[in-house]
Design a protein around this motif. Structure first.
Motif, short mmCIF file in Angstrom:
data_model
loop_
_atom_site.label_atom_id
_atom_site.label_comp_id
_atom_site.label_asym_id
_atom_site.label_seq_id
_atom_site.Cartn_x
_atom_site.Cartn_y
_atom_site.Cartn_z
N LYS A 13 0.85 -1.20 0.00
CA LYS A 13 0.00 0.00 0.00
C LYS A 13 0.88 1.25 0.00
N PRO A 14 0.40 2.32 -0.63
CA PRO A 14 1.21 3.54 -0.69
C PRO A 14 1.39 4.17 0.69
N CYS A 15 2.50 4.88 0.84
CA CYS A 15 2.80 5.62 2.06
C CYS A 15 2.73 7.10 1.74
N PHE A 16 2.19 7.87 2.67
CA PHE A 16 2.05 9.31 2.50
C PHE A 16 2.67 10.02 3.69
N LEU A 17 3.10 11.25 3.44
CA LEU A 17 3.69 12.07 4.48
C LEU A 17 2.96 13.40 4.51
N SER A 18 2.48 13.77 5.68
CA SER A 18 1.91 15.09 5.88
C SER A 18 3.06 15.98 6.30
N THR A 19 3.35 16.99 5.49
CA THR A 19 4.54 17.80 5.73
C THR A 19 4.29 19.25 5.35
N ASP A 20 5.17 20.11 5.78
CA ASP A 20 5.13 21.50 5.34
C ASP A 20 6.33 21.73 4.44
N GLU A 21 6.64 22.95 4.14
CA GLU A 21 7.71 23.24 3.19
C GLU A 21 9.09 23.33 3.83
N THR A 22 9.24 22.91 5.07
CA THR A 22 10.53 23.06 5.74
C THR A 22 11.52 21.98 5.36
N GLY A 23 11.08 20.91 4.70
CA GLY A 23 12.01 19.86 4.29
C GLY A 23 12.58 19.10 5.46
N GLY A 24 11.74 18.46 6.23
CA GLY A 24 12.17 17.69 7.38
C GLY A 24 12.96 16.45 6.99
N PRO A 25 13.42 15.68 7.98
CA PRO A 25 14.26 14.52 7.72
C PRO A 25 13.59 13.46 6.85
N LEU A 26 12.30 13.22 7.04
CA LEU A 26 11.63 12.21 6.23
C LEU A 26 11.47 12.68 4.79
N SER A 27 11.23 13.96 4.60
CA SER A 27 11.17 14.53 3.24
C SER A 27 12.52 14.40 2.54
N ARG A 28 13.59 14.68 3.27
CA ARG A 28 14.94 14.56 2.67
C ARG A 28 15.26 13.11 2.35
N ALA A 87 13.05 10.84 1.54
CA ALA A 87 12.25 10.54 0.35
C ALA A 87 12.92 11.12 -0.90
N ASP A 88 13.45 12.34 -0.82
CA ASP A 88 14.15 12.94 -1.96
C ASP A 88 15.36 12.11 -2.36
N ARG A 89 16.14 11.66 -1.38
CA ARG A 89 17.32 10.83 -1.69
C ARG A 89 16.90 9.49 -2.27
N THR A 90 15.83 8.92 -1.77
CA THR A 90 15.34 7.64 -2.29
C THR A 90 14.88 7.79 -3.73
N GLU A 91 14.15 8.85 -4.02
CA GLU A 91 13.72 9.11 -5.40
C GLU A 91 14.92 9.25 -6.33
N SER A 92 15.92 9.99 -5.90
CA SER A 92 17.12 10.17 -6.73
C SER A 92 17.81 8.83 -6.99
N ALA A 93 17.92 8.00 -5.96
CA ALA A 93 18.55 6.68 -6.12
C ALA A 93 17.72 5.80 -7.06
N GLN A 94 16.40 5.86 -6.95
CA GLN A 94 15.55 5.05 -7.83
C GLN A 94 15.68 5.50 -9.27
N LEU A 95 15.73 6.80 -9.51
CA LEU A 95 15.88 7.29 -10.88
C LEU A 95 17.26 6.95 -11.45
N GLU A 96 18.29 7.04 -10.62
CA GLU A 96 19.64 6.65 -11.07
C GLU A 96 19.68 5.16 -11.40
N ALA A 97 19.05 4.35 -10.57
CA ALA A 97 19.00 2.91 -10.84
C ALA A 97 18.29 2.64 -12.16
N GLY A 98 17.27 3.43 -12.45
CA GLY A 98 16.57 3.29 -13.73
C GLY A 98 17.45 3.60 -14.91
#
Length: 114
Positions: A18-33, A35-46
């Motif tokens: 099931k999908p995971c969601f994060l309720s966040t604001d624009e401060t870029g907390g640790p979980l947002s960062r 997620a950003d690093r994970t996305e970058s790694a997934q795109l690089e793997a692609g």
């Protein structure tokens, strides 16, 4: 831009898919960062996987088992990439930039919720 009342679709799922969601604001907390690093790694793997796929497909002597493994890997990576695209598209669209769209902003398809 992400607003505090919007959920971010994360680049991973629960153990049962099931999908995971994060309720966040624009401060870029640790979980947002993370997620950003994970996305970058997934795109690089692609990118790496696509380069490998081009080599495998060009080889006339590729075994069927290797093609099956490649198709499986490509399918998984495409799923990840599409999840990233949905997440980023949702975060980019706001009522002021969503021309011709719903005043409430973008909506995730029902399939995104499992």
């Amino acid at each position: 831009m992400t607003h505090h009342d919007e959920l971010r679709l994360l680049p991973w799922t629960t153990l049962d898919g099931k999908p995971c969601f994060l309720s966040t604001d624009e401060t870029g907390g640790p979980l947002s960062r993370l997620a950003d690093r994970t996305e970058s790694a997934q795109l690089e793997a692609g990118t790496v996987l696509l380069d490998h796929a081009m080599e495998v497909i060009a080889d006339a002597e590729t075994e069927p088992e290797e093609l099956l493994l490649l198709a499986t890997a490509l399918t998984h990576n495409l799923r990840d990439t599409l999840r990233i695209a949905v997440s980023r598209g949702h975060r980019l669209s706001t009522p002021s930039t969503n021309l011709g769209g719903d005043a409430e902003g973008p909506r995730l398809p029902a399939a995104a919720f499992g």
